[in-house]
Design an enzyme around this catalytic site. Structure first.
Site, PDB file in Angstrom:
ATOM      1  N   GLU A  40      39.425  43.062  46.243  1.00  0.00           N
ATOM      2  CA  GLU A  40      38.589  43.921  45.410  1.00  0.00           C
ATOM      3  C   GLU A  40      38.477  45.293  46.073  1.00  0.00           C
ATOM      4  OE1 GLU A  40      34.224  43.794  43.197  1.00  0.00           O
ATOM      5  OE2 GLU A  40      34.509  42.631  45.031  1.00  0.00           O
ATOM      6  N   LYS A 110      35.586  44.140  35.627  1.00  0.00           N
ATOM      7  CA  LYS A 110      34.539  43.250  36.123  1.00  0.00           C
ATOM      8  C   LYS A 110      33.393  43.177  35.119  1.00  0.00           C
ATOM      9  CE  LYS A 110      32.023  42.427  40.472  1.00  0.00           C
ATOM     10  NZ  LYS A 110      31.829  42.977  41.839  1.00  0.00           N
ATOM     11  N   CYS A 151      35.191  38.965  41.838  1.00  0.00           N
ATOM     12  CA  CYS A 151      34.049  38.717  42.717  1.00  0.00           C
ATOM     13  C   CYS A 151      32.848  38.073  42.012  1.00  0.00           C
ATOM     14  CB  CYS A 151      33.663  40.017  43.417  1.00  0.00           C
ATOM     15  SG  CYS A 151      32.710  39.755  44.948  1.00  0.00           S
TER      16      CYS A 151
END
Length: 269
Positions: A40, A110, A151
């Site tokens: 990331e 995300k 994540c």
């Protein structure tokens, strides 16, 4: 199929980070990986104020470099994530996926932004500078469908389940858990999502830099459909390489048919 996760250091110089990616992929070319994943925010230090500064439009220099690497090394490249800006100036935490010809075949923004405040632990608020994505991401390959999340997305079981129900055989996760959440939840969460969905999970984190404003837990990891850790790195820079047996995934699903036994009519999701 063979997968590789590059647990690389991240520095302030974006160009140096891009070159580091190339150096690592060159190191493992003799292994002939099919999929390579980066961490990331591999191209910039993971701090909210950096994201607008480092952000590029889709097709920008960082995007082009990743496309070139995918084509040069004939790999599927899950290009970690990088800050992306759109036409109206919104900034996203975005993972681009490239095929063996360097063509973009997927893009994940995300969806769940990392806004936490743990007493005596980590404070971080991505929403200060980032906008959230609005969909789960599955892409097609010669091995079948694969998923990508970033994540904090992994903490939401229904998100991974959505990808599994869309026939994803494996989920790739560019991530950067920290020194509070990493020891507590990193391995546990990857094992849980793999077990719940009878799927392979591969998480790739930045190497730990104790001088950074945000300190990564590291420990890039791959878990199998039985909920077992196949391999895990420590906190230092390095490369995780592992063979993935999709036939074993099919066998596990046949012997313990969790997904077939779901009673979706009972769930309010």
């Amino acid at each position: 199929m063979k997968v590789a996760a590059i647990q690389m250091p991240t520095v302030k110089d974006k160009i140096q980070n891009i070159r580091t990616v190339g150096t690592y992929i060159e190191k493992i070319k003799a292994e002939n990986p099919d999929f390579v994943i980066l961490p990331e925010m591999f191209c910039c230090p993971y701090q909210t104020e950096n994201f607008p500064i480092y952000a590029e439009r889709e097709g920008g220099p960082s995007w082009q470099a990743m496309s070139d690497y995918a084509r040069k090394y004939h790999i599927y490249l899950i290009a970690g994530s990088m800050p992306e800006t759109d036409d109206v100036g919104k900034v996203y935490n975005t993972s681009y996926i490239f095929d063996r010809d360097g063509k973009q075949i997927g893009k994940h923004r995300k969806a769940h932004l990392f806004d936490i405040n743990v007493k005596n632990g980590q404070y971080f608020k991505e929403s200060d500078t980032l906008t959230s994505g609005d969909h789960a991401t599955v892409f097609d390959t010669e091995f079948g469908k694969m998923g990508v999340m970033i994540c904090y997305d992994i903490r939401f079981p229904e998100f991974a389940r959505t990808m599994a129900l869309d026939d994803a055989r494996m989920i790739f996760v560019p991530a950067a858990f920290n020194m509070t959440t990493g020891p507590a939840h990193w391995e546990l969460t990857f094992r849980a999502r793999a077990l719940d969905n009878q799927i392979y999970m591969l998480g790739c984190a930045p190497a730990r830099d104790t001088q950074a404003g945000y300190i990564s837990w590291g420990h890039s990891i791959v878990t199998d459909p039985w909920g077992r850790v196949m391999k895990q790195l420590d906190e230092k820079e390095g490369i995780l390489i592992e063979e993935i047996d999709l036939d074993r995934e099919d066998q596990i699903r046949e012997q313990l048919p969790l997904l077939k036994h779901r009673k979706s009519e009972m769930y309010h999701l």
